[in-house]
Design a protein around this motif. Sequence first.
Motif, PDB file in Angstrom:
ATOM      1  N   GLU A   1      11.685   1.666  -3.013  1.00 48.34           N
ATOM      2  CA  GLU A   1      10.797   2.809  -2.817  1.00 48.34           C
ATOM      3  C   GLU A   1      11.079   3.585  -1.537  1.00 48.34           C
ATOM      4  OE1 GLU A   1       8.694  -0.187  -3.660  1.00 48.34           O
ATOM      5  OE2 GLU A   1       7.011   0.664  -4.804  1.00 48.34           O
TER       6      GLU A   1
ATOM      7  N   TYR B   1      -1.451  -1.302   3.879  1.00 49.36           N
ATOM      8  CA  TYR B   1      -0.844  -2.001   2.746  1.00 49.36           C
ATOM      9  C   TYR B   1      -1.298  -1.394   1.425  1.00 49.36           C
ATOM     10  CZ  TYR B   1       0.347  -5.747  -0.469  1.00 49.36           C
ATOM     11  OH  TYR B   1       0.866  -6.457  -1.508  1.00 49.36           O
TER      12      TYR B   1
ATOM     13  N   ILE C   1      -2.027   1.746   0.640  1.00 51.35           N
ATOM     14  CA  ILE C   1      -1.585   3.073   0.201  1.00 51.35           C
ATOM     15  C   ILE C   1      -0.203   2.924  -0.423  1.00 51.35           C
ATOM     16  CG2 ILE C   1      -2.910   4.624   1.677  1.00 51.35           C
ATOM     17  CD1 ILE C   1      -0.707   4.538   3.683  1.00 51.35           C
ATOM     18  N   SER C   2       0.048   3.746  -1.424  1.00 49.87           N
ATOM     19  CA  SER C   2       1.318   3.603  -2.128  1.00 49.87           C
ATOM     20  C   SER C   2       2.449   4.123  -1.240  1.00 49.87           C
ATOM     21  CB  SER C   2       1.291   4.375  -3.429  1.00 49.87           C
ATOM     22  OG  SER C   2       1.589   5.717  -3.184  1.00 49.87           O
ATOM     23  N   TRP C   3       3.644   3.690  -1.568  1.00 48.69           N
ATOM     24  CA  TRP C   3       4.788   4.110  -0.756  1.00 48.69           C
ATOM     25  C   TRP C   3       4.998   5.620  -0.814  1.00 48.69           C
ATOM     26  CZ3 TRP C   3       6.904   2.744   3.354  1.00 48.69           C
ATOM     27  CH2 TRP C   3       7.145   1.408   3.668  1.00 48.69           C
TER      28      TRP C   3
ATOM     29  N   LYS D   1       3.258  -1.043   7.506  1.00 50.00           N
ATOM     30  CA  LYS D   1       2.574  -1.087   6.214  1.00 50.00           C
ATOM     31  C   LYS D   1       2.196  -2.508   5.795  1.00 50.00           C
ATOM     32  CE  LYS D   1       3.269   0.922   1.605  1.00 50.00           C
ATOM     33  NZ  LYS D   1       2.264   0.130   1.027  1.00 50.00           N
TER      34      LYS D   1
END
Lengths: 330, 569
Positions: free
Chosen positions: A265, A140, A142-144, A196
Amino acid sequence: MQESNLNTEVRSSMVVRKTNRKKMWDTIKNQKQLMFMSVPLLIYIFIFNYYPLYGWLMAFQNYRPRRDATMFNQEWVGLDNFKFLFTQHDFGRVLRNTIGMSVINLILSFVTAIVLALLLNEIKNLFVKKTIQTISYLPYFISWVIAATIVSQALSTDNGIINNMLVSLRIIDEPILWLAEGKYFWGIFGIANVWKQVGFNAIIYLGAMASIDPNLYEAAEIDGAGRMKKMLHITLPGIKSTFVVLLIMNVAHLLSTGGGAGGFEFQYLLGRGSNIAWSETIDVFTLRYGIRMGNFSLATAAGMFKTLVSISLVFLVNGLAKKLGENRLI
Amino acid sequence: MKNSKRLLVICLCVVLVLSFALSACRQNEENGGGSTTDPNDTGKKTSTDIMEISTFISRAGTTPTADNRIYKKIQEELGVKFNFEFVVGEIQQRVGIMISGGDYPDLIGVQSNEAMQFIDAGAFIPLEDYINDAENYPNLNRHYGPLINRITHVDGHAYIMPNFGVHYGTFYQNETWGPAFWIQRAVLKEFGYPEIKTLDQFFDLVQDYMRKYPQIDGQDTVGFVILTDEGRDWPLRNAPAQLAGYPNDGSVIVDKVGSAYNARLFQHLDISKRYFKKINEMYHAGVVDPESFVMNYDQYISKLSSGRVLGLFDQRWNFNNANLSLYEQEKFDRMYTPIPVVFDESITDWYLTRSELNVNSGFAISENAKDPDKIMKIIDALLDEEWQKLLQWGEQGVDFLVDENGMYYRTQEMRDNYNSNEWRLRNQARDLLEFLPKMEGTFSSGNATSPGIQPSEYFEGLTDSERELLSAYGVQTQGQLFTTPPENPIYFPAWSINIPHGSAEQIANQRLKDIAFEHLPQMIRASTSEFEQRWARYVELNEAIDIAAIEAHYNKEIQRRVDDWGPSR
């Protein structure tokens, strides 16, 4: 007390209203500290959420930013932007993709989060429980952008883990170019989203489960209920109200980017020309035809459309919840 | 009574806090505005008359180090400090936000369509008065004076100072930065440097090499990649035009009909069909990398950097980082060499064009600039030969040496430094130079304006493998691998023609692009028997768009250029 009640009844309606007003005033007086505490928030909400709404006027203009641009010296075009939005030949598919992926996400994220929470709730060894929880909610954070790269590497035909696995298990003969085929896109989206988000989503339910009265479980045990029975009749009903509130909130995001609904995203980062028929959502479309082309009016029109749909959805689900006698948001 | 008093106190408190907050905001604003023009506040010793110029560079980049040698020198001698902002993510998004907020830095370096957006928004100030002022801005006047018609926008003002295409003395075209079919040197070397003229020969050679070496460095050999990134559309769409012998005019081909020009979009014409049919065949022969259609730009560069991709069609500047990376890995044979491939031998290649003035690229001064006169003075000063030498070559004795004939040369170490990205951040004003007006050709001393185009330096600086390749083909420079380009047509290049924002043509153009990026990859991957049918469908989709309107726009603009820019350059 009774006397005064009687008195009010016989008096005229104007007086009734007066007393009502007085009552309201009394309540306000009683809660004045609370009222004052909410003032800054109201100001905040007004400034950031209501005041910018005047920008919606843009949707009815052909807004061009320029040196002396204000909201009022632009060309007014009526509903042209909406017409353009709805008559673009691929608007149908854009809408389909948006709703389709949102619904997939909504259902999958609820089911998986609740199941994971139920399972974690049953684990008694604290160390194991915490470890699993931490591992499951790590993605969750980490960025997309990074997540999308991981996904596309995993799906690569060039030593991607998914293709390698499927080929060596003899499930497929040749590596599949997953991202180039539109038909796989929704599935990839669903799975990636679960991967995610599931750990994080489960936390809320775990919280709700923790607040269930342990006496209930004990009582059920004495009555001879097993694990499954307890889950079914105590845990699940115990988190029902949380579930409904979250559902209402998530439904509001069906058409939008926020709230983990994921309408932008993922599609933006993994959308390619060859899968565009199944990957383009309203937000991606708006970016490409609105913002990138300097056509802010179109972007505003799309935003307005989304907001109106969202508000109606919220009221709809809220109404349903009311009918079913559940907690409501509004 | 007591209660209402308390209420009043609370009320006052809230008002007080709010007013503090607001006044603090305002103060901040004033300070923020002031600090750039009046750096006294910063308390630096020498900062009394250092002017800070906020500079926007419309592409991704890395901030130079704080102790950068050249910027330090500029600061010491000219009293200015450039504060850079680079694009992170989407350029159009950043530009859109900048424009809608009217929040511009002093100096804006544009490089393509965003230029129009800024101009439409009135973000730039007119520069023709500076350029025409030979007394106060002699260098700018010398540089752009003769070209003022060309750089004047349709509304009669000049806004952008083009960064490339103004020539001095002799201009050597040693290498190409434009489009070409690129092939690994190792492939040519393997087969004894054969003469490659046509597309078929190109792919035959790639296939032969693939058969011989199915793996490179333990990984599967990749024959040909095509970048299919919507924002960089040329690797997918533009090859057919060059294959058919047209110069790079972007998404159109331009024919001369009598004395007039006629521009046509070509993504649905037969030349494109011919190319994609070949690509389709090559896809099924396993030459074209399937990953082409799912890779993004970063993955593309990293794949090329791995040294296992044999061929590609692209413009050099777009994939040069991969080339540099191969150089740093010392995989010299895996670096790329351009080949001017055409459909058949009757076609003369026109890949290499004479360097052109790109009117959408370069620095412009924003309307928010505090002291445009001073900024222009500085740009004028930097256009001086001495500064140009420092910017392009570096410092004498440190970055280059001078031989007894007064010619500049470098040691291998200096060359390696020059090619190192990391060194550049500390020792070159790379990003500034890129966007500044600059001299190209030769200085008054007879030296080339930059090491890359100094003939002796160019040849000395080549890697052994490239020198071997060039001598095998009997040429001295990469540029000579191409047919010597004829004089550019007056309007050239059509790719710098802007389609106005918000126009129906712009939307139609985007639709066309969408169609290409959706259907071409599918067509390439479809079975060969299906190709004809899919192509017919694709043409149909294209023709449903108002192509005539887009072409009319191109032709109108070409005609305007012919009228305004005069009969010769």
